[in-house]
Scaffold this motif. Sequence first.
Motif, PDB file in Angstrom:
ATOM      1  N   ALA A  64      26.678  31.905  39.327  1.00  0.00           N
ATOM      2  CA  ALA A  64      28.002  31.633  39.899  1.00  0.00           C
ATOM      3  C   ALA A  64      28.080  32.428  41.199  1.00  0.00           C
ATOM      4  CB  ALA A  64      29.106  32.001  38.926  1.00  0.00           C
ATOM      5  N   ASP A  65      29.111  33.243  41.419  1.00  0.00           N
ATOM      6  CA  ASP A  65      29.113  34.027  42.652  1.00  0.00           C
ATOM      7  C   ASP A  65      28.951  35.515  42.349  1.00  0.00           C
ATOM      8  OD1 ASP A  65      31.598  34.626  41.649  1.00  0.00           O
ATOM      9  OD2 ASP A  65      32.617  34.511  43.586  1.00  0.00           O
ATOM     10  N   GLN A  66      28.281  35.813  41.250  1.00  0.00           N
ATOM     11  CA  GLN A  66      28.079  37.222  40.899  1.00  0.00           C
ATOM     12  C   GLN A  66      26.836  37.789  41.579  1.00  0.00           C
ATOM     13  OE1 GLN A  66      28.294  38.277  36.761  1.00  0.00           O
ATOM     14  NE2 GLN A  66      29.905  36.795  36.362  1.00  0.00           N
ATOM     15  N   VAL A  67      26.985  39.027  42.055  1.00  0.00           N
ATOM     16  CA  VAL A  67      25.880  39.698  42.732  1.00  0.00           C
ATOM     17  C   VAL A  67      25.606  41.036  42.032  1.00  0.00           C
ATOM     18  CG1 VAL A  67      25.223  40.832  44.888  1.00  0.00           C
ATOM     19  CG2 VAL A  67      26.295  38.601  44.955  1.00  0.00           C
ATOM     20  N   LEU A  68      24.326  41.279  41.764  1.00  0.00           N
ATOM     21  CA  LEU A  68      23.916  42.540  41.152  1.00  0.00           C
ATOM     22  C   LEU A  68      23.501  43.495  42.268  1.00  0.00           C
ATOM     23  CD1 LEU A  68      23.383  43.769  38.273  1.00  0.00           C
ATOM     24  CD2 LEU A  68      21.028  42.985  38.512  1.00  0.00           C
ATOM     25  N   VAL A  69      23.945  44.748  42.187  1.00  0.00           N
ATOM     26  CA  VAL A  69      23.708  45.709  43.269  1.00  0.00           C
ATOM     27  C   VAL A  69      22.993  46.948  42.725  1.00  0.00           C
ATOM     28  CG1 VAL A  69      24.793  46.990  45.156  1.00  0.00           C
ATOM     29  CG2 VAL A  69      25.969  45.004  44.186  1.00  0.00           C
ATOM     30  N   LEU A  70      21.973  47.396  43.455  1.00  0.00           N
ATOM     31  CA  LEU A  70      21.345  48.694  43.179  1.00  0.00           C
ATOM     32  C   LEU A  70      21.807  49.656  44.259  1.00  0.00           C
ATOM     33  CD1 LEU A  70      17.530  47.885  42.637  1.00  0.00           C
ATOM     34  CD2 LEU A  70      19.267  48.197  40.877  1.00  0.00           C
ATOM     35  N   LEU A  71      22.321  50.804  43.861  1.00  0.00           N
ATOM     36  CA  LEU A  71      22.691  51.848  44.824  1.00  0.00           C
ATOM     37  C   LEU A  71      21.990  53.140  44.429  1.00  0.00           C
ATOM     38  CD1 LEU A  71      26.573  51.429  45.102  1.00  0.00           C
ATOM     39  CD2 LEU A  71      24.882  50.852  46.844  1.00  0.00           C
ATOM     40  N   TYR A  72      21.142  53.630  45.340  1.00  0.00           N
ATOM     41  CA  TYR A  72      20.520  54.932  45.120  1.00  0.00           C
ATOM     42  C   TYR A  72      21.261  55.954  45.957  1.00  0.00           C
ATOM     43  CZ  TYR A  72      16.510  52.739  42.819  1.00  0.00           C
ATOM     44  OH  TYR A  72      15.711  52.042  41.954  1.00  0.00           O
ATOM     45  N   LEU A  73      21.748  56.992  45.315  1.00  0.00           N
ATOM     46  CA  LEU A  73      22.537  58.004  46.021  1.00  0.00           C
ATOM     47  C   LEU A  73      21.627  59.060  46.654  1.00  0.00           C
ATOM     48  CD1 LEU A  73      24.612  56.612  44.145  1.00  0.00           C
ATOM     49  CD2 LEU A  73      25.735  58.809  43.918  1.00  0.00           C
ATOM     50  N   ASP A  74      22.141  59.593  47.740  1.00  0.00           N
ATOM     51  CA  ASP A  74      21.519  60.702  48.442  1.00  0.00           C
ATOM     52  C   ASP A  74      21.496  61.946  47.521  1.00  0.00           C
ATOM     53  OD1 ASP A  74      20.698  62.195  50.481  1.00  0.00           O
ATOM     54  OD2 ASP A  74      22.354  61.700  51.834  1.00  0.00           O
ATOM     55  N   ALA A  75      20.417  62.735  47.606  1.00  0.00           N
ATOM     56  CA  ALA A  75      20.333  63.936  46.770  1.00  0.00           C
ATOM     57  C   ALA A  75      21.510  64.875  47.038  1.00  0.00           C
ATOM     58  CB  ALA A  75      19.012  64.654  47.032  1.00  0.00           C
ATOM     59  N   GLU A  76      21.991  64.880  48.297  1.00  0.00           N
ATOM     60  CA  GLU A  76      23.107  65.794  48.645  1.00  0.00           C
ATOM     61  C   GLU A  76      24.429  65.395  48.001  1.00  0.00           C
ATOM     62  OE1 GLU A  76      23.064  65.648  52.886  1.00  0.00           O
ATOM     63  OE2 GLU A  76      20.957  66.272  52.892  1.00  0.00           O
ATOM     64  N   HIS A 101      21.121  54.054  49.508  1.00  0.00           N
ATOM     65  CA  HIS A 101      20.254  52.903  49.725  1.00  0.00           C
ATOM     66  C   HIS A 101      20.767  51.767  48.858  1.00  0.00           C
ATOM     67  CE1 HIS A 101      17.553  55.775  51.644  1.00  0.00           C
ATOM     68  NE2 HIS A 101      16.978  54.719  52.206  1.00  0.00           N
ATOM     69  N   GLU A 102      20.936  50.623  49.468  1.00  0.00           N
ATOM     70  CA  GLU A 102      21.559  49.481  48.790  1.00  0.00           C
ATOM     71  C   GLU A 102      20.642  48.262  48.811  1.00  0.00           C
ATOM     72  OE1 GLU A 102      25.054  48.111  50.916  1.00  0.00           O
ATOM     73  OE2 GLU A 102      25.011  46.173  49.888  1.00  0.00           O
ATOM     74  N   GLN A 103      20.608  47.558  47.679  1.00  0.00           N
ATOM     75  CA  GLN A 103      20.010  46.221  47.674  1.00  0.00           C
ATOM     76  C   GLN A 103      20.812  45.353  46.714  1.00  0.00           C
ATOM     77  OE1 GLN A 103      15.912  45.690  46.332  1.00  0.00           O
ATOM     78  NE2 GLN A 103      15.696  43.798  47.515  1.00  0.00           N
ATOM     79  N   LYS A 131      11.497  54.693  43.563  1.00  0.00           N
ATOM     80  CA  LYS A 131      12.827  54.081  43.488  1.00  0.00           C
ATOM     81  C   LYS A 131      12.652  52.570  43.548  1.00  0.00           C
ATOM     82  CE  LYS A 131      15.504  57.735  45.688  1.00  0.00           C
ATOM     83  NZ  LYS A 131      16.230  58.146  46.889  1.00  0.00           N
ATOM     84  N   PRO A 132      12.550  51.922  42.410  1.00  0.00           N
ATOM     85  CA  PRO A 132      12.223  50.499  42.439  1.00  0.00           C
ATOM     86  C   PRO A 132      13.292  49.638  43.107  1.00  0.00           C
ATOM     87  CG  PRO A 132      12.599  51.252  40.176  1.00  0.00           C
ATOM     88  CD  PRO A 132      12.618  52.456  41.050  1.00  0.00           C
ATOM     89  N   ASN A 133      12.824  48.654  43.889  1.00  0.00           N
ATOM     90  CA  ASN A 133      13.729  47.649  44.455  1.00  0.00           C
ATOM     91  C   ASN A 133      13.737  46.434  43.518  1.00  0.00           C
ATOM     92  OD1 ASN A 133      11.348  46.229  44.921  1.00  0.00           O
ATOM     93  ND2 ASN A 133      11.193  46.905  47.050  1.00  0.00           N
ATOM     94  N   PHE A 134      14.463  45.398  43.890  1.00  0.00           N
ATOM     95  CA  PHE A 134      14.577  44.249  42.988  1.00  0.00           C
ATOM     96  C   PHE A 134      13.243  43.531  42.778  1.00  0.00           C
ATOM     97  CE2 PHE A 134      19.323  44.152  43.510  1.00  0.00           C
ATOM     98  CZ  PHE A 134      19.590  44.306  42.153  1.00  0.00           C
ATOM     99  N   LYS A 135      12.400  43.497  43.822  1.00  0.00           N
ATOM    100  CA  LYS A 135      11.109  42.826  43.659  1.00  0.00           C
ATOM    101  C   LYS A 135      10.297  43.545  42.568  1.00  0.00           C
ATOM    102  CE  LYS A 135       7.157  41.276  46.440  1.00  0.00           C
ATOM    103  NZ  LYS A 135       6.032  42.164  46.103  1.00  0.00           N
ATOM    104  N   GLN A 136      10.309  44.889  42.654  1.00  0.00           N
ATOM    105  CA  GLN A 136       9.571  45.667  41.657  1.00  0.00           C
ATOM    106  C   GLN A 136      10.221  45.571  40.274  1.00  0.00           C
ATOM    107  OE1 GLN A 136       9.882  49.119  44.182  1.00  0.00           O
ATOM    108  NE2 GLN A 136       7.656  49.289  44.306  1.00  0.00           N
ATOM    109  N   LEU A 137      11.561  45.575  40.254  1.00  0.00           N
ATOM    110  CA  LEU A 137      12.253  45.465  38.964  1.00  0.00           C
ATOM    111  C   LEU A 137      11.969  44.124  38.296  1.00  0.00           C
ATOM    112  CD1 LEU A 137      15.905  46.798  38.823  1.00  0.00           C
ATOM    113  CD2 LEU A 137      13.871  47.658  37.697  1.00  0.00           C
ATOM    114  N   LYS A 138      11.845  43.065  39.115  1.00  0.00           N
ATOM    115  CA  LYS A 138      11.518  41.748  38.550  1.00  0.00           C
ATOM    116  C   LYS A 138      10.132  41.787  37.902  1.00  0.00           C
ATOM    117  CE  LYS A 138      14.129  38.455  41.353  1.00  0.00           C
ATOM    118  NZ  LYS A 138      14.042  37.506  42.473  1.00  0.00           N
ATOM    119  N   GLU A 139       9.211  42.529  38.539  1.00  0.00           N
ATOM    120  CA  GLU A 139       7.867  42.650  37.957  1.00  0.00           C
ATOM    121  C   GLU A 139       7.933  43.394  36.626  1.00  0.00           C
ATOM    122  OE1 GLU A 139       5.711  44.406  41.212  1.00  0.00           O
ATOM    123  OE2 GLU A 139       5.886  42.552  42.383  1.00  0.00           O
ATOM    124  N   VAL A 140       8.763  44.442  36.577  1.00  0.00           N
ATOM    125  CA  VAL A 140       8.948  45.181  35.315  1.00  0.00           C
ATOM    126  C   VAL A 140       9.548  44.245  34.264  1.00  0.00           C
ATOM    127  CG1 VAL A 140      10.165  47.108  34.214  1.00  0.00           C
ATOM    128  CG2 VAL A 140       9.201  47.408  36.504  1.00  0.00           C
TER     129      VAL A 140
END
Length: 253
Positions: free
Chosen positions: A239-251, A231-233, A131-140
């Motif tokens: 400007a004041d825009q924020v990009l959000v990653l949300l990984y949902l629980d399997a349940e 899981h959130e990052q 489940k990549p986080n932003f650091k890993q996504l930046k590398e991609v």
Amino acid sequence: MTRVGKLAELLITDLGISCPSDLDVEAIAYDSGVSVIYEALTGCEATLVGYGDRAIATINPSGNRGRERFSIAHEVGHWNLHRGRSFQCRVDDQSANIYSDRVFESEADNFAAHLLMPGILFNPMIKQLGKPNFKQLKEVATQFDTSLTATALRLANINTLPIIVACYDSNGYRWSIKANDVPKRWFLKKKLDEDTFTFDLLNKGKECLHLGKQSADAWFEGDDAANYEVHEQCISLYADQVLVLLYLDAEMF
Ligand SMILES: [Zn+2]
């Protein structure tokens, strides 16, 4: 995969491209009949004008290579999908096209995402990361020479992870895309909840360096959301825009 995605990826396999560094978008454009020139444009980011079996894509130099590459790939998409027309495109903000009823623009964006991040190269890299986080996504994004937003949108698009990619600003919700398998009943709140890390980033400048556990009811409408975790990052865009990653629980599925 969509018809448009398949067409773009077919170009990549036909050219025998087998690693991200071979994704020379100008060479791919040229091979399709599109010559690329750079020239300051007003009111748009890129244009496409066709003459017979050749076309010229004019790209507004933005100083951001990921953005320029996306513009080129977008125009190659128009050339392959919508030949016979000329285009003036605002491809700098593809998120603006997510809900657009301008079908041609969404199709060209979809084409560009597949051309620059073909599944055959992109998916195995994501699989390795879990489940990549932003650091890993930046590398991609660095590997594919794409913008972080385009890379995050593609991550949701491949539908291999339980993910929602969203954008908020100080006024609240701007846009989001869900992986296809995310159940439709999970509606993001329009107003940012004070418990979210995204609220802390927007209002207190508190950076969010890792994916952190969060109660799902901070993000979603619905009485049962409190029973689940996500899981959130988040990361500042511009400007004041924020990009959000949300990984949902399997349940939650
Ligand atoms: Zn366009």
